[in-house]
Structures are given as structure tokens and as C-alpha cells.
Motif scaffolding. Structure first.
Motif, PDB file in Angstrom:
ATOM      1  N   LEU A 212      20.716  46.130  75.143  1.00 51.15           N
ATOM      2  CA  LEU A 212      21.600  45.736  74.055  1.00 51.15           C
ATOM      3  C   LEU A 212      22.379  44.510  74.506  1.00 51.15           C
ATOM      4  CD1 LEU A 212      22.644  46.526  71.232  1.00 51.15           C
ATOM      5  CD2 LEU A 212      24.399  47.913  72.364  1.00 51.15           C
ATOM      6  N   ILE A 213      22.092  43.369  73.883  1.00 52.97           N
ATOM      7  CA  ILE A 213      22.736  42.133  74.333  1.00 52.97           C
ATOM      8  C   ILE A 213      24.115  41.975  73.706  1.00 52.97           C
ATOM      9  CG2 ILE A 213      22.535  39.609  74.368  1.00 52.97           C
ATOM     10  CD1 ILE A 213      19.485  40.102  74.266  1.00 52.97           C
ATOM     11  N   SER A 214      24.208  42.284  72.409  1.00 52.10           N
ATOM     12  CA  SER A 214      25.540  42.222  71.793  1.00 52.10           C
ATOM     13  C   SER A 214      25.616  43.154  70.597  1.00 52.10           C
ATOM     14  CB  SER A 214      25.853  40.793  71.360  1.00 52.10           C
ATOM     15  OG  SER A 214      25.035  40.443  70.257  1.00 52.10           O
ATOM     16  N   GLU A 215      26.800  43.597  70.277  1.00 54.17           N
ATOM     17  CA  GLU A 215      27.022  44.381  69.058  1.00 54.17           C
ATOM     18  C   GLU A 215      28.337  43.925  68.445  1.00 54.17           C
ATOM     19  OE1 GLU A 215      27.669  48.617  69.798  1.00 54.17           O
ATOM     20  OE2 GLU A 215      28.141  48.163  71.886  1.00 54.17           O
ATOM     21  N   GLU A 216      28.321  43.815  67.143  1.00 54.96           N
ATOM     22  CA  GLU A 216      29.502  43.281  66.482  1.00 54.96           C
ATOM     23  C   GLU A 216      29.716  44.077  65.200  1.00 54.96           C
ATOM     24  OE1 GLU A 216      30.769  39.023  64.595  1.00 54.96           O
ATOM     25  OE2 GLU A 216      29.038  39.072  65.932  1.00 54.96           O
ATOM     26  N   TYR A 217      30.950  44.448  64.975  1.00 56.04           N
ATOM     27  CA  TYR A 217      31.235  45.232  63.768  1.00 56.04           C
ATOM     28  C   TYR A 217      31.453  44.301  62.588  1.00 56.04           C
ATOM     29  CZ  TYR A 217      31.390  49.171  66.853  1.00 56.04           C
ATOM     30  OH  TYR A 217      31.023  50.127  67.758  1.00 56.04           O
ATOM     31  N   VAL A 218      30.613  44.447  61.572  1.00 54.84           N
ATOM     32  CA  VAL A 218      30.709  43.618  60.365  1.00 54.84           C
ATOM     33  C   VAL A 218      30.831  44.572  59.177  1.00 54.84           C
ATOM     34  CG1 VAL A 218      29.438  41.665  61.349  1.00 54.84           C
ATOM     35  CG2 VAL A 218      28.172  43.501  60.184  1.00 54.84           C
ATOM     36  N   PRO A 219      31.209  44.057  58.001  1.00 59.36           N
ATOM     37  CA  PRO A 219      31.425  44.973  56.862  1.00 59.36           C
ATOM     38  C   PRO A 219      30.211  45.861  56.558  1.00 59.36           C
ATOM     39  CG  PRO A 219      32.213  42.779  56.331  1.00 59.36           C
ATOM     40  CD  PRO A 219      31.569  42.679  57.669  1.00 59.36           C
ATOM     41  N   GLU A 220      28.977  45.321  56.722  1.00 54.05           N
ATOM     42  CA  GLU A 220      27.781  46.101  56.331  1.00 54.05           C
ATOM     43  C   GLU A 220      27.377  47.120  57.398  1.00 54.05           C
ATOM     44  OE1 GLU A 220      26.895  42.293  56.666  1.00 54.05           O
ATOM     45  OE2 GLU A 220      28.596  42.511  55.308  1.00 54.05           O
ATOM     46  N   GLY A 221      27.932  46.977  58.587  1.00 50.35           N
ATOM     47  CA  GLY A 221      27.534  47.905  59.649  1.00 50.35           C
ATOM     48  C   GLY A 221      27.728  47.261  61.009  1.00 50.35           C
ATOM     49  N   ILE A 222      26.778  47.522  61.938  1.00 50.13           N
ATOM     50  CA  ILE A 222      26.908  46.951  63.278  1.00 50.13           C
ATOM     51  C   ILE A 222      25.775  45.945  63.475  1.00 50.13           C
ATOM     52  CG2 ILE A 222      27.047  47.477  65.752  1.00 50.13           C
ATOM     53  CD1 ILE A 222      27.719  50.414  64.800  1.00 50.13           C
ATOM     54  N   ALA A 223      26.165  44.700  63.730  1.00 51.77           N
ATOM     55  CA  ALA A 223      25.143  43.677  63.954  1.00 51.77           C
ATOM     56  C   ALA A 223      24.756  43.702  65.423  1.00 51.77           C
ATOM     57  CB  ALA A 223      25.695  42.306  63.574  1.00 51.77           C
ATOM     58  N   ILE A 224      23.479  43.931  65.697  1.00 52.80           N
ATOM     59  CA  ILE A 224      23.069  43.979  67.106  1.00 52.80           C
ATOM     60  C   ILE A 224      22.019  42.914  67.427  1.00 52.80           C
ATOM     61  CG2 ILE A 224      23.535  46.461  67.348  1.00 52.80           C
ATOM     62  CD1 ILE A 224      20.396  46.800  67.343  1.00 52.80           C
ATOM     63  N   LYS A 225      22.038  42.485  68.676  1.00 49.74           N
ATOM     64  CA  LYS A 225      20.963  41.680  69.240  1.00 49.74           C
ATOM     65  C   LYS A 225      20.464  42.467  70.437  1.00 49.74           C
ATOM     66  CE  LYS A 225      22.949  37.263  67.909  1.00 49.74           C
ATOM     67  NZ  LYS A 225      23.649  36.083  68.362  1.00 49.74           N
ATOM     68  N   ALA A 226      19.162  42.689  70.495  1.00 54.33           N
ATOM     69  CA  ALA A 226      18.664  43.554  71.580  1.00 54.33           C
ATOM     70  C   ALA A 226      17.187  43.327  71.857  1.00 54.33           C
ATOM     71  CB  ALA A 226      18.880  45.020  71.198  1.00 54.33           C
ATOM     72  N   TYR A 227      16.766  43.730  73.075  1.00 50.52           N
ATOM     73  CA  TYR A 227      15.341  43.848  73.380  1.00 50.52           C
ATOM     74  C   TYR A 227      15.014  45.335  73.342  1.00 50.52           C
ATOM     75  CZ  TYR A 227      15.226  39.053  75.137  1.00 50.52           C
ATOM     76  OH  TYR A 227      15.278  37.695  75.250  1.00 50.52           O
TER      77      TYR A 227
END
Ligand SMILES: Nc1nc2c(ncn2[C@@H]2O[C@H](COP(=O)(O)OP(=O)(O)OP(=O)(O)O)[C@@H](O)[C@H]2O)c(=O)[nH]1
Ligand SMILES: [Mg+2]
Length: 416
Positions: free
Chosen positions: A390-405
Motif C-alpha cells: 500500500l503506497i498511499s491512502e487518502e480519505y476523500v468524500p467517496e471513500g478511501i483513495a489508494i495507490k498500491a501494488y
């Protein structure tokens, strides 16, 4: 540093004997190493004899003329025994014993002796004693007389300073008892391996010639506190530690017994399950002492041993260690490696690059994703964390935005 063996009243003074097939360099390199091995047991070396022969004499190891020369050197130096650089057959052992009347030993016996002094876990101890008894069982007649000449020393001590069994029938009983004990222990090891697989944690086996710096690497990467020593075969029992990488990734690193030229066959057999750690690993990290003038032949021996253990089709990363100790700057190559890297494990140099390589390897079979996971599906992020990176996770209105392998299985489970 504590002495490995208490020599008590016994001082072994030994002459090394080697047979050079073709070029003389090989045999001298090998004898230098034998000297180190012999001294590791606490015995002294008082001479060396090399015979330039294409092949080893099947009856007496060296030729008849050389036997006379050895006898003379024994007299001159007051030697208590000889150590031949290759494993002696029962007949060679008997014949040399008849001809020389001193304790006759070979490289195998010396290596087994060192292993016996190093073994600490019950598995290690059983494995070594088995190898020692099997060696002994086939050579009892020659060995019996030869070993009794000094009544102690190399070849008479089992793990934990225990005296090794000499009686043929008792040896047989002991071997079958040890085999049984070993089976039980190895079942446990299989279970541990199966659990690891279930956990899906990738495994890296650290292999290499003895004294290359394998334990140092494991310690400096993971704070494992494995004994690292400037001694041959400091490590016998495999140690596995978790290495935490960036992105919450985890990988298992296993440090095992080092390789050496002419590793006794009985020992390979007995240590098969320990040595096979490499076979069950996903990746091989090959640690090389690049300050050692014998580096090339040592690497060759490591690959031969891996072949013998049928470790194949694995990604191999070669770590040319001890850069700080190198005296030349010749370029380094390893044609069997997928990647090479120069490091100094003891000085913590290059270890970040090692970690980068591990991260890269772990990504190889993974797919890069950028997704917004709705809060109701947030549970999947646990899985991403555990099996992917999991490279990053960010809380946004629609849910959790993730960048991952993520690995394929996890990819399939992600919501669109
Ligand atoms: N100068 C130098 N010495 C090192 C380096 N890495 C390891 N050593 C030393 O090399 C010796 C052997 O290191 P170990 O880590 O015990 O080697 P090993 O490969 O585990 O050896 P075995 O368990 O005997 O097979 C120790 O004295 C270490 O301190 C390095 O980068 N530079
Ligand atoms: Mg070690």
C-alpha cells in the motif's frame, strides 16, 4: 573468544596432505583452507605435502614414494597424525594407517568435527551426529586403530563434547534412533513451511560460502542477533526473521549454514532439510566475500552446491560483500545472477539498495492500481496491506483513495 574444544592433555600436531590434479594452485588453495579448518578444531599444523598426480591413488591416496616422504616428515616434525584433503575410502585409511602408524584423518572428519562443536539446536546436533556415525560406520576397522592412537581429538567428539560410539552394533542402533528423532523434528519444520505459505509471505534464502557475511547481513537488516564470527561455520541452524519494508511489506529472510569446497556427502545428506531452505525460498541472495582472493572458486562452489540441492529456476541476487576490505577495484561479475550489488554489510553500506531490490522483486508479480474504495468496502484494504504494497491512502468524500501494488488474487477482489 571461548575455545571450541578443551584440549586437555592432548595436542594434535598434523601434517596436511593433498593431491594436485593438473595445476598446483588449486591444491594449495584447498590446503590453505584445510589448514584453517584444522586450526578451527584446536589442532596444530606442522607441515604440508603435495603430490602432483592426475588422479588419487585408490589404494593409498598418494603414491608409494610419497608415503616414504610423509613418514620422514612425521619423524622430523614429531607429528601425531596426517590429514588428507579428500575423503579417504576405508581401504585407503587402513593402508595409510598400516604404513605410517599415526592417526590418519581426512577433510571430511575435520569438517564433521567443527560442525559437532558448533551445533546448538537439537536438530543440528542430531544431524551432525548422524553424519559422524555414518562416516564412522563404514570405516570402523581402519578408524578404530587410528583413533585409539591418541585416545581423543578430531574424530572422537560428537555434539556437546559427547564421545562418539565405537561399537558397530551400537552405532547401528543409535543411527536408527537419531533418524526417528529427526523425522519428528522435520515434520514440525514442514508445518512451519506450510504456515508460511498460507501467510503468503515471500521468502528469501541467504546463501554463500562460509564466512562470507551472511549472518552479518541478516543482523544488520533485521536486528536478528545471529552469531557472526570470523570463523568457519559460525552458523549451523537456519534462522528466519521478518524484514519490514516501506509500504508495510514483509518478507522472510533465512540465514543458513555456509558452503565449503568438498562439503562431505554425509553432511549434505544429514543437513538436507536445513540446506533445503534455499529450495523453498522464492529468491536467493548470494553473499560473496569479495575481499577474498579465492572469491571466484568460492562462488563456483556455491553454485555447484545449489545445483546438487536442485535449487534451480530462482531469481538470484549476488551481493558482493566486504567492499571496505577490497584492495583492488577490478569489476565484479556473476553470470548466474539476475542482479549484482556491492555492499559492506558490517558497515551498513549498500543495505538500503538491498531493501530497494527486495521491494522491486516483490512488485514483480503485482499490478499497480489506483482506486477509490467506498467506506463500505474498506475491509479489502486490510488484504491489500497484508498481501500487497500500500503506497498511499487518502480519505476523500467517496471513500478511501489508494495507490498500491497488489497480487493477482487481490486484484480480482477489488471493487471496480
Ligand atoms: N570488513 C568486513 N567484514 C565483514 C563484513 N561483513 C561481514 N564481515 C565479517 O566477516 C566475518 C564473517 O561474518 P559472518 O556474518 O559470521 O559470516 P557467515 O557467512 O554467516 O559465516 P558462516 O556462518 O560461518 O557460514 C565476521 O567477522 C564479520 O564481522 C563487511 O562488510 N566488511
Ligand atoms: Mg553465519
Amino acid at each position: 573468544m571461548a575455545e571450541t574444544f578443551e584440549l586437555k592433555d592432548l595436542e594434535e600436531r598434523l601434517i596436511l596432505v593433498g593431491v594436485g590434479e593438473q595445476n598446483g594452485d588449486d591444491v594449495n588453495e584447498s590446503l590453505d583452507e584445510l589448514k584453517e579448518l584444522v586450526e578451527t578444531t584446536g589442532a596444530n599444523v606442522c607441515g604440508r605435502i603435495v603430490q602432483n598426480l592426475e588422479t588419487i591413488n585408490p589404494g593409498t591416496y598418494v603414491g608409494t614414494g610419497k608415503i616414504a616422504e610423509i613418514a620422514q616428515l612425521i619423524e622430523e616434525t614429531n607429528a601425531t597424525g596426517i590429514v588428507c584433503d579428500d575423503e579417504l575410502s576405508p581401504a585407503q585409511l587402513r593402508n595409510l594407517d598400516d604404513a605410517l602408524n599415526v592417526k590418519i584423518m581426512d577433510r571430511t572428519l575435520v569438517i564433521l568435527d567443527i560442525f559437532a562443536s558448533r551445533a546448538t539446536t537439537s536438530e543440528g546436533k542430531i544431524q551432525v551426529e548422524l553424519a559422524q556415525l555414518k562416516y564412522r560406520a563404514s570405516r570402523l576397522s581402519g578408524l578404530g586403530i587410528s583413533m585409539s592412537r591418541l585416545g581423543g581429538g578430531i574424530g572422537t567428539r560428537g555434539p556437546g563434547e559427547k564421545k562418539l560410539e565405537m561399537d558397530r552394533r551400537l552405532i547401528r542402533d543409535r543411527i536408527s534412533q537419531l533418524n526417528k528423532e529427526l523425522k519428528t523434528i522435520q515434520k514440525h519444520r514442514d508445518v512451519t513451511r506450510a504456515q508460511r505459505e498460507k501467510n503468503n509471505m515471500p521468502v528469501i534464502a541467504i546463501v554463500g560460502y562460509t564466512n562470507a557475511g551472511k549472518s552479518t547481513l541478516l543482523n544488520h537488516l533485521t536486528n536478528a542477533e545471529v552469531l557472526e564470527e570470523d570463523k568457519l561455520f559460525a552458523t549451523l541452524d537456519p534462522t528466519t526473521r521478518i524484514l519490514e519494508l516501506e509500504g508495510n511489506q514483509q518478507v522472510l529472510l533465512t540465514d543458513t549454514v555456509g558452503f565449503i569446497r568438498k562439503l562431505p556427502h554425509n553432511l549434505i545428506e544429514a543437513f538436507k532439510s536445513t540446506l533445503e531452505e534455499a529450495k523453498y525460498a522464492d529468491y536467493i541472495f548470494h553473499v560473496v566475500d569479495s575481499s577474498n582472493p579465492q572469491m571466484d572458486s568460492q562462488m563456483e562452489i556455491v553454485y555447484q552446491t545449489l545445483d546438487e540441492l536442485e535449487v534451480k529456476d530462482k531469481t538470484v541476487i549476488t551481493l558482493f560483500n566486504k567492499q571496505d576490505k577490497r584492495t583492488d577495484d577490478e569489476p565484479l561479475h556473476d553470470f548466474r545472477a539476475d542482479k549484482i550489488l556491492q555492499i559492506s554489510a558490517a558497515k551498513n553500506e549498500g543495505l538500503d539498495k538491498v531493501k530497494d531490490i527486495i521491494s522491486e522483486l516483490l512488485r514483480e508479480n503485482k499490478i499497480y492500481v489506483e482506486r477509490v474504495i467506498s467506506y463500505s468496502d474498506a475491509g479489502i484494504i486490510q488484504l491489500v496491506r497484508k498481501q500487497g504494497e500500500l503506497i498511499s491512502e487518502e480519505y476523500v468524500p467517496e471513500g478511501i483513495a489508494i495507490k498500491a501494488y497488489v497480487p493477482m488474487e487481490v486484484y480480482g477482489k477489488l471493487p471496480d
